[in-house]
Design a protein around this motif. Sequence first.
Motif, PDB file in Angstrom:
ATOM      1  N   LEU A 164       3.449  -2.321   3.638  1.00 20.60           N
ATOM      2  CA  LEU A 164       4.695  -1.741   3.144  1.00 20.60           C
ATOM      3  C   LEU A 164       4.479  -0.950   1.859  1.00 20.60           C
ATOM      4  O   LEU A 164       3.643  -1.317   1.025  1.00 20.60           O
ATOM      5  CB  LEU A 164       5.723  -2.837   2.869  1.00 20.60           C
ATOM      6  N   LEU A 223       6.540   0.740  -1.586  1.00 13.55           N
ATOM      7  CA  LEU A 223       7.713   0.441  -2.417  1.00 13.55           C
ATOM      8  C   LEU A 223       8.442   1.704  -2.859  1.00 13.55           C
ATOM      9  O   LEU A 223       9.501   1.604  -3.476  1.00 13.55           O
ATOM     10  CB  LEU A 223       7.264  -0.335  -3.661  1.00 13.55           C
ATOM     11  N   GLY A 224       7.868   2.847  -2.589  1.00 12.37           N
ATOM     12  CA  GLY A 224       8.470   4.100  -3.007  1.00 12.37           C
ATOM     13  C   GLY A 224       7.487   5.218  -2.752  1.00 12.37           C
ATOM     14  O   GLY A 224       6.383   4.961  -2.259  1.00 12.37           O
ATOM     15  N   CYS A 254       4.989  -3.009  -9.431  1.00  8.73           N
ATOM     16  CA  CYS A 254       5.200  -3.327  -8.001  1.00  8.73           C
ATOM     17  C   CYS A 254       5.797  -4.731  -7.866  1.00  8.73           C
ATOM     18  O   CYS A 254       6.706  -4.960  -7.057  1.00  8.73           O
ATOM     19  CB  CYS A 254       3.878  -3.284  -7.241  1.00  8.73           C
ATOM     20  N   LYS A 279       0.855  -1.188   0.000  1.00  4.99           N
ATOM     21  CA  LYS A 279       0.000   0.000   0.000  1.00  4.99           C
ATOM     22  C   LYS A 279       0.890   1.237   0.000  1.00  4.99           C
ATOM     23  O   LYS A 279       1.918   1.268   0.683  1.00  4.99           O
ATOM     24  CB  LYS A 279      -0.898  -0.027   1.242  1.00  4.99           C
ATOM     25  N   GLU A 280       0.450   2.233  -0.770  1.00  3.54           N
ATOM     26  CA  GLU A 280       1.261   3.429  -0.965  1.00  3.54           C
ATOM     27  C   GLU A 280       1.592   4.139   0.345  1.00  3.54           C
ATOM     28  O   GLU A 280       2.610   4.815   0.451  1.00  3.54           O
ATOM     29  CB  GLU A 280       0.535   4.409  -1.907  1.00  3.54           C
ATOM     30  N   MET A 331      -7.382  -0.397  -9.311  1.00  2.32           N
ATOM     31  CA  MET A 331      -8.183   0.300  -8.303  1.00  2.32           C
ATOM     32  C   MET A 331      -7.599  -0.036  -6.936  1.00  2.32           C
ATOM     33  O   MET A 331      -6.858  -0.996  -6.804  1.00  2.32           O
ATOM     34  CB  MET A 331      -9.628  -0.215  -8.352  1.00  2.32           C
ATOM     35  N   ASP A 332      -7.980   0.725  -5.926  1.00  4.87           N
ATOM     36  CA  ASP A 332      -7.571   0.364  -4.568  1.00  4.87           C
ATOM     37  C   ASP A 332      -8.421  -0.799  -4.068  1.00  4.87           C
ATOM     38  O   ASP A 332      -9.516  -1.056  -4.585  1.00  4.87           O
ATOM     39  CB  ASP A 332      -7.780   1.559  -3.629  1.00  4.87           C
ATOM     40  N   TYR A 389       2.561   3.092  -8.183  1.00  6.58           N
ATOM     41  CA  TYR A 389       3.044   2.398  -9.384  1.00  6.58           C
ATOM     42  C   TYR A 389       1.967   1.464  -9.917  1.00  6.58           C
ATOM     43  O   TYR A 389       1.057   1.061  -9.186  1.00  6.58           O
ATOM     44  CB  TYR A 389       4.281   1.564  -9.046  1.00  6.58           C
ATOM     45  N   HIS A 390       2.125   1.056 -11.165  1.00  8.68           N
ATOM     46  CA  HIS A 390       1.251   0.014 -11.709  1.00  8.68           C
ATOM     47  C   HIS A 390       1.505  -1.282 -10.942  1.00  8.68           C
ATOM     48  O   HIS A 390       2.640  -1.549 -10.506  1.00  8.68           O
ATOM     49  CB  HIS A 390       1.552  -0.221 -13.193  1.00  8.68           C
ATOM     50  N   ALA A 391       0.469  -2.099 -10.851  1.00  8.99           N
ATOM     51  CA  ALA A 391       0.573  -3.341 -10.067  1.00  8.99           C
ATOM     52  C   ALA A 391       1.712  -4.227 -10.575  1.00  8.99           C
ATOM     53  O   ALA A 391       2.485  -4.788  -9.779  1.00  8.99           O
ATOM     54  CB  ALA A 391      -0.756  -4.094 -10.126  1.00  8.99           C
TER      55      ALA A 391
HETATM   56  C1  LIG Z   1      -2.202   1.107  -9.741  1.00  2.00           C
HETATM   57  S1  LIG Z   1      -2.157   0.890  -8.015  1.00  2.00           S
HETATM   58  C2  LIG Z   1      -3.820   1.190  -7.460  1.00  2.00           C
HETATM   59  C3  LIG Z   1      -4.503   2.348  -7.984  1.00  2.00           C
HETATM   60  C4  LIG Z   1      -4.347   3.671  -7.283  1.00  2.00           C
HETATM   61  N1  LIG Z   1      -4.173   3.586  -5.841  1.00  2.00           N
HETATM   62  C5  LIG Z   1      -5.508   4.540  -7.673  1.00  2.00           C
HETATM   63  O1  LIG Z   1      -6.663   4.251  -7.315  1.00  2.00           O
HETATM   64  O2  LIG Z   1      -5.251   5.469  -8.432  1.00  2.00           O
HETATM   65  C6  LIG Z   1      -2.131  -0.852  -7.883  1.00  2.00           C
HETATM   66  C7  LIG Z   1      -1.735  -1.422  -6.559  1.00  2.00           C
HETATM   67  O3  LIG Z   1      -0.321  -1.503  -6.514  1.00  2.00           O
HETATM   68  C8  LIG Z   1       0.123  -1.349  -5.187  1.00  2.00           C
HETATM   69  N2  LIG Z   1       0.980  -0.153  -5.162  1.00  2.00           N
HETATM   70  C9  LIG Z   1       1.084   0.835  -6.079  1.00  2.00           C
HETATM   71  N3  LIG Z   1       2.026   1.707  -5.741  1.00  2.00           N
HETATM   72  C10 LIG Z   1       2.562   1.272  -4.580  1.00  2.00           C
HETATM   73  C11 LIG Z   1       3.600   1.754  -3.705  1.00  2.00           C
HETATM   74  N4  LIG Z   1       4.275   2.870  -3.952  1.00  2.00           N
HETATM   75  N5  LIG Z   1       3.869   1.021  -2.597  1.00  2.00           N
HETATM   76  C12 LIG Z   1       3.199  -0.123  -2.313  1.00  2.00           C
HETATM   77  N6  LIG Z   1       2.223  -0.616  -3.101  1.00  2.00           N
HETATM   78  C13 LIG Z   1       1.896   0.078  -4.206  1.00  2.00           C
HETATM   79  C14 LIG Z   1      -1.107  -1.213  -4.312  1.00  2.00           C
HETATM   80  O4  LIG Z   1      -1.483  -2.480  -3.823  1.00  2.00           O
HETATM   81  C15 LIG Z   1      -2.112  -0.670  -5.308  1.00  2.00           C
HETATM   82  O5  LIG Z   1      -3.425  -0.940  -4.919  1.00  2.00           O
END
Ligand SMILES: C[S@@+](CC[C@H](N)C(=O)[O-])C[C@H]1O[C@@H](n2cnc3c(N)ncnc32)[C@H](O)[C@@H]1O
Length: 194
Positions: free
Chosen positions: A169, A171-172, A181, A128-129, A151-152, A176-178
């Motif tokens: 945790l 990742l930065g 990650c 999670k971000e 999506m979240d 990022y795209h799934a």
């Molecule tokens: C594209 S993101 C989710 C969409 C984004 N939160 C939104 O609604 O715009 C896909 C998934 O990757 C993981 N993720 C993305 N960036 C991350 C980060 N910096 N650290 C940890 N997980 C991350 C999370 O599980 C997130 O739900």
Amino acid sequence: MRRFIIIGHKASTTADFKLDDLAGGAGRLDVLLRCINSAFFLSHDLRKDVEVLLILQGPPGPPKSIRLVGSELRYLNPDERSTGALIRNALMKEARSEERSSPGIYISGRNLQDTLGLLEETELIYLKESGEDIRNAQLAENVTFVLSDHMDLTDEEESMVLLKAPKTLKLGPISYHADHCITIVNNELDRRFL
Ligand SMILES: C[S@@+](CC[C@H](N)C(=O)[O-])C[C@H]1O[C@@H](n2cnc3c(N)ncnc32)[C@H](O)[C@@H]1O
């Protein structure tokens, strides 16, 4: 063993989609197919110590769970279209309990809660971000990561995951795209354990 659980909120639960329309009619299955690529593919090799669990929650018959086992996989190629065909073949089966569709690919009617309940002897990490930085976290070699698609996680899904007391945790500093990650996580684990 590295395991990745990815929730496909809109991903098709029927085989009735076109391989030319993976991002549309298949409910963003393209996102999950890229996750499969990132989880397994190396340059000229495949990671055998990886398992991917996709929880498909789109129409018409959710949930469906697809499990891919690196040590058993055959016929997996790096292009999304051919992997899409393997997933589509799995979706042709009417599986409630788990059934093998092709070598290393299994389908069942398990939902997220069932899937989390079946995890044994593994550290659970929710990506999670807003989590703590992975660079400061201890990681086990036997580890399961939960992440979402485009999506979240819904509040209900997040509560299910948090009930299992995972480490949360990041990742930065940005989202990022799934599939990216998964690449980052694989690299982080390679640096620590290979
Ligand atoms: C594209 S993101 C989710 C969409 C984004 N939160 C939104 O609604 O715009 C896909 C998934 O990757 C993981 N993720 C993305 N960036 C991350 C980060 N910096 N650290 C940890 N997980 C991350 C999370 O599980 C997130 O739900």
